[in-house]
Motif scaffolding. Structure first.
Motif, PDB file in Angstrom:
ATOM      1  N   THR A 104      56.615  58.452  68.849  1.00 56.65           N
ATOM      2  CA  THR A 104      57.677  58.929  69.730  1.00 56.65           C
ATOM      3  C   THR A 104      57.315  58.702  71.190  1.00 56.65           C
ATOM      4  O   THR A 104      58.144  58.268  72.001  1.00 56.65           O
ATOM      5  CB  THR A 104      57.924  60.430  69.482  1.00 56.65           C
ATOM      6  N   ARG A 105      56.074  58.960  71.508  1.00 57.07           N
ATOM      7  CA  ARG A 105      55.586  58.780  72.872  1.00 57.07           C
ATOM      8  C   ARG A 105      55.666  57.320  73.298  1.00 57.07           C
ATOM      9  O   ARG A 105      56.107  56.999  74.405  1.00 57.07           O
ATOM     10  CB  ARG A 105      54.140  59.268  72.938  1.00 57.07           C
ATOM     11  N   ALA A 106      55.251  56.416  72.422  1.00 61.34           N
ATOM     12  CA  ALA A 106      55.270  54.991  72.751  1.00 61.34           C
ATOM     13  C   ALA A 106      56.695  54.521  73.024  1.00 61.34           C
ATOM     14  O   ALA A 106      56.952  53.777  73.989  1.00 61.34           O
ATOM     15  CB  ALA A 106      54.655  54.184  71.616  1.00 61.34           C
ATOM     16  N   GLU A 107      57.630  54.941  72.202  1.00 55.61           N
ATOM     17  CA  GLU A 107      59.022  54.526  72.394  1.00 55.61           C
ATOM     18  C   GLU A 107      59.569  55.063  73.718  1.00 55.61           C
ATOM     19  O   GLU A 107      60.305  54.375  74.433  1.00 55.61           O
ATOM     20  CB  GLU A 107      59.877  55.003  71.227  1.00 55.61           C
ATOM     21  N   GLU A 108      59.178  56.277  74.068  1.00 55.62           N
ATOM     22  CA  GLU A 108      59.623  56.857  75.335  1.00 55.62           C
ATOM     23  C   GLU A 108      59.046  56.083  76.520  1.00 55.62           C
ATOM     24  O   GLU A 108      59.742  55.827  77.515  1.00 55.62           O
ATOM     25  CB  GLU A 108      59.217  58.324  75.407  1.00 55.62           C
ATOM     26  N   MET A 109      57.782  55.679  76.442  1.00 52.99           N
ATOM     27  CA  MET A 109      57.169  54.921  77.531  1.00 52.99           C
ATOM     28  C   MET A 109      57.844  53.565  77.705  1.00 52.99           C
ATOM     29  O   MET A 109      58.098  53.114  78.830  1.00 52.99           O
ATOM     30  CB  MET A 109      55.664  54.749  77.276  1.00 52.99           C
ATOM     31  N   VAL A 110      58.143  52.915  76.593  1.00 55.18           N
ATOM     32  CA  VAL A 110      58.847  51.631  76.675  1.00 55.18           C
ATOM     33  C   VAL A 110      60.211  51.824  77.318  1.00 55.18           C
ATOM     34  O   VAL A 110      60.634  51.019  78.177  1.00 55.18           O
ATOM     35  CB  VAL A 110      58.985  50.998  75.278  1.00 55.18           C
ATOM     36  N   GLY A 111      60.920  52.884  76.954  1.00 54.59           N
ATOM     37  CA  GLY A 111      62.225  53.166  77.561  1.00 54.59           C
ATOM     38  C   GLY A 111      62.132  53.349  79.060  1.00 54.59           C
ATOM     39  O   GLY A 111      62.998  52.868  79.816  1.00 54.59           O
ATOM     40  N   MET A 112      61.087  54.037  79.525  1.00 53.27           N
ATOM     41  CA  MET A 112      60.896  54.234  80.966  1.00 53.27           C
ATOM     42  C   MET A 112      60.635  52.911  81.679  1.00 53.27           C
ATOM     43  O   MET A 112      61.176  52.652  82.763  1.00 53.27           O
ATOM     44  CB  MET A 112      59.724  55.194  81.194  1.00 53.27           C
ATOM     45  N   LEU A 113      59.817  52.071  81.063  1.00 49.71           N
ATOM     46  CA  LEU A 113      59.511  50.768  81.659  1.00 49.71           C
ATOM     47  C   LEU A 113      60.753  49.884  81.723  1.00 49.71           C
ATOM     48  O   LEU A 113      61.026  49.235  82.740  1.00 49.71           O
ATOM     49  CB  LEU A 113      58.413  50.077  80.837  1.00 49.71           C
ATOM     50  N   VAL A 114      61.518  49.870  80.642  1.00 52.73           N
ATOM     51  CA  VAL A 114      62.740  49.058  80.608  1.00 52.73           C
ATOM     52  C   VAL A 114      63.730  49.544  81.659  1.00 52.73           C
ATOM     53  O   VAL A 114      64.368  48.744  82.359  1.00 52.73           O
ATOM     54  CB  VAL A 114      63.363  49.085  79.201  1.00 52.73           C
ATOM     55  N   ALA A 115      63.850  50.861  81.798  1.00 52.24           N
ATOM     56  CA  ALA A 115      64.767  51.424  82.786  1.00 52.24           C
ATOM     57  C   ALA A 115      64.404  51.010  84.203  1.00 52.24           C
ATOM     58  O   ALA A 115      65.279  50.903  85.077  1.00 52.24           O
ATOM     59  CB  ALA A 115      64.787  52.948  82.663  1.00 52.24           C
ATOM     60  N   ASP A 116      63.126  50.765  84.438  1.00 50.09           N
ATOM     61  CA  ASP A 116      62.670  50.332  85.762  1.00 50.09           C
ATOM     62  C   ASP A 116      62.592  48.813  85.894  1.00 50.09           C
ATOM     63  O   ASP A 116      62.037  48.290  86.868  1.00 50.09           O
ATOM     64  CB  ASP A 116      61.303  50.948  86.079  1.00 50.09           C
ATOM     65  N   GLY A 117      63.119  48.111  84.886  1.00 48.15           N
ATOM     66  CA  GLY A 117      63.240  46.668  85.019  1.00 48.15           C
ATOM     67  C   GLY A 117      62.180  45.826  84.345  1.00 48.15           C
ATOM     68  O   GLY A 117      62.194  44.592  84.464  1.00 48.15           O
ATOM     69  N   ALA A 118      61.241  46.430  83.626  1.00 50.74           N
ATOM     70  CA  ALA A 118      60.215  45.640  82.945  1.00 50.74           C
ATOM     71  C   ALA A 118      60.865  44.813  81.829  1.00 50.74           C
ATOM     72  O   ALA A 118      61.626  45.360  81.021  1.00 50.74           O
ATOM     73  CB  ALA A 118      59.140  46.542  82.370  1.00 50.74           C
ATOM     74  N   TRP A 122      61.570  47.377  72.859  1.00 50.09           N
ATOM     75  CA  TRP A 122      60.932  48.132  71.791  1.00 50.09           C
ATOM     76  C   TRP A 122      60.715  47.260  70.547  1.00 50.09           C
ATOM     77  O   TRP A 122      59.616  47.263  69.972  1.00 50.09           O
ATOM     78  CB  TRP A 122      61.749  49.371  71.458  1.00 50.09           C
ATOM     79  N   PRO A 123      61.717  46.453  70.120  1.00 55.38           N
ATOM     80  CA  PRO A 123      61.441  45.550  68.987  1.00 55.38           C
ATOM     81  C   PRO A 123      60.294  44.584  69.282  1.00 55.38           C
ATOM     82  O   PRO A 123      59.519  44.248  68.378  1.00 55.38           O
ATOM     83  CB  PRO A 123      62.775  44.810  68.803  1.00 55.38           C
ATOM     84  N   GLY A 124      60.175  44.155  70.528  1.00 56.23           N
ATOM     85  CA  GLY A 124      59.076  43.261  70.881  1.00 56.23           C
ATOM     86  C   GLY A 124      57.726  43.931  70.757  1.00 56.23           C
ATOM     87  O   GLY A 124      56.750  43.318  70.292  1.00 56.23           O
ATOM     88  N   VAL A 125      57.648  45.192  71.153  1.00 52.12           N
ATOM     89  CA  VAL A 125      56.397  45.945  71.029  1.00 52.12           C
ATOM     90  C   VAL A 125      56.064  46.173  69.558  1.00 52.12           C
ATOM     91  O   VAL A 125      54.906  46.045  69.139  1.00 52.12           O
ATOM     92  CB  VAL A 125      56.495  47.286  71.792  1.00 52.12           C
ATOM     93  N   HIS A 166      53.042  57.120  81.936  1.00 50.08           N
ATOM     94  CA  HIS A 166      52.278  57.837  80.908  1.00 50.08           C
ATOM     95  C   HIS A 166      53.097  59.008  80.381  1.00 50.08           C
ATOM     96  O   HIS A 166      53.684  59.768  81.155  1.00 50.08           O
ATOM     97  CB  HIS A 166      50.966  58.360  81.490  1.00 50.08           C
ATOM     98  N   VAL A 167      53.141  59.138  79.085  1.00 46.73           N
ATOM     99  CA  VAL A 167      53.807  60.263  78.430  1.00 46.73           C
ATOM    100  C   VAL A 167      52.771  60.989  77.580  1.00 46.73           C
ATOM    101  O   VAL A 167      52.087  60.347  76.774  1.00 46.73           O
ATOM    102  CB  VAL A 167      54.973  59.787  77.540  1.00 46.73           C
ATOM    103  N   PRO A 168      52.624  62.305  77.756  1.00 48.18           N
ATOM    104  CA  PRO A 168      51.634  63.045  76.954  1.00 48.18           C
ATOM    105  C   PRO A 168      51.979  62.972  75.464  1.00 48.18           C
ATOM    106  O   PRO A 168      53.139  62.852  75.081  1.00 48.18           O
ATOM    107  CB  PRO A 168      51.756  64.485  77.473  1.00 48.18           C
ATOM    108  N   LYS A 169      50.949  63.040  74.630  1.00 46.00           N
ATOM    109  CA  LYS A 169      51.162  63.066  73.184  1.00 46.00           C
ATOM    110  C   LYS A 169      50.585  64.361  72.625  1.00 46.00           C
ATOM    111  O   LYS A 169      49.858  65.080  73.307  1.00 46.00           O
ATOM    112  CB  LYS A 169      50.501  61.858  72.518  1.00 46.00           C
TER     113      LYS A 169
END
Length: 293
Positions: A104-118, A122-125, A166-169
């Motif tokens: 869950t944490r990993a998916e949230e971090m990817v969402g934050m990065l994508v939102a900022d333009g990275a 998630w399918p790629g990860v 970073h998202v806490p786990k």
């Protein structure tokens, strides 16, 4: 004997599959290897099924833990658990909760990065993880592939996965972790406790309290320990009666360390084994499922 008690495979955040890891261990001249993937025993079976003649496998896990000071934020700790019964219900349930939190944490971090333009997805990860539990190293590899950062260590800087994204786990309170491992018949070694380059470390009095709570040993010789930290830790271990281990913390290409970069003395290894009652070291593939002691 050449003994490396701290390694990782693709069952967590390493880049080498468990079966290849045990073959590589023989290639570099190891006699004993500890498989200690993060919060999982998923690599045990494929490693045992591929176990080469002459190599002993110590099944284990590296537990994600924390200790909370009275006046500050929690400090992250890693506890190496060896030779425990993987089927013991309470401990197995806690490990499963930690693994679910990591996804869950990993998916949230990817969402934050994508939102900022990275330019990652998630399918790629998930494709990079290739069936392994998704963790920050897989996100880091995606950032490298996308040209966002130079390499995996660069991705862990504070402006990326180290802090900003970073998202806490969910981690296990370290005294609870000691209790769970002990209840499953295992023995425990505190991993890289003086590695200040990783961030905050616990004060010495906490190591004493952990010893009183049943901690078996402490990892002294580790790639992230400076020489002064090794000396200080060895002194503490002698004072507290803790066993002193050494290991590589091998992660494959995610880190530059080599298998067998640091080693554990044979007498220390034998003492660890003698104190465990949950499982035995494995010397042949016929020992799967893990023979309980």
């Amino acid at each position: 004997m050449r003994i490396d008690l701290h390694t990782h495979s693709t069952a967590s955040d390493g880049t080498v599959r468990p079966a290849q890891l045990v073959r590589d261990a023989v290639e570099v001249g190891l006699d004993v290897i500890g498989l200690t993937d993060h919060d999982t025993t998923a690599g045990w079976r494929p490693a045992i099924e591929a176990l080469p003649a002459g190599l002993t496998l110590v099944p284990g896990a590296e537990l994600s833990c924390f200790w909370t000071p009275s006046n500050s934020w929690p400090i992250s700790l890693h506890l190496l658990a060896y030779l425990f019964d993987p089927t013991e219900p309470e401990f197995a349930r806690e490990r499963a909760l930690v693994r679910a939190s990591r996804l869950t944490r990993a998916e949230e971090m990817v969402g934050m990065l994508v939102a900022d333009g990275a330019p990652i997805t998630w399918p790629g990860v998930l494709a990079i993880a290739d069936g392994a539990p998704v963790g920050r190293p897989h996100i880091a590899q995606a950032l490298v592939a996308a040209g966002v950062v130079r390499d995996v260590p660069d991705a862990f800087r504070s402006e990326w996965l180290g802090a900003r994204y970073h998202v806490p786990k969910r981690d296990i309170e370290v005294f609870d972790a000691l209790r769970l491992v002990r209840g499953a018949g295992g023995v425990t070694v505190l991993a890289h406790p003086k590695a200040s380059k990783r961030g905050r470390v616990i004060p010495d009095h906490v190591l004493a309290e952990l010893t009183d709570a049943g901690l078996t040993g402490v990892e002294v010789d580790h790639p992230d320990h400076e020489e002064s930290e090794r000396v200080a830790l060895a002194g503490l271990a002698a004072e507290l009666g803790l066993l002193e281990t050494g290991s590589s913390d091998f992660h494959g290409t995610n880190k530059t360390v080599r298998l067998g970069e640091n080693l554990t003395r044979q007498s220390v290894y034998e003492e660890l084994v003698s104190r465990a009652s949950g499982a035995s070291p494995v010397t042949s593939r016929e020992q799967w499922p893990i023979a309980h002691r």
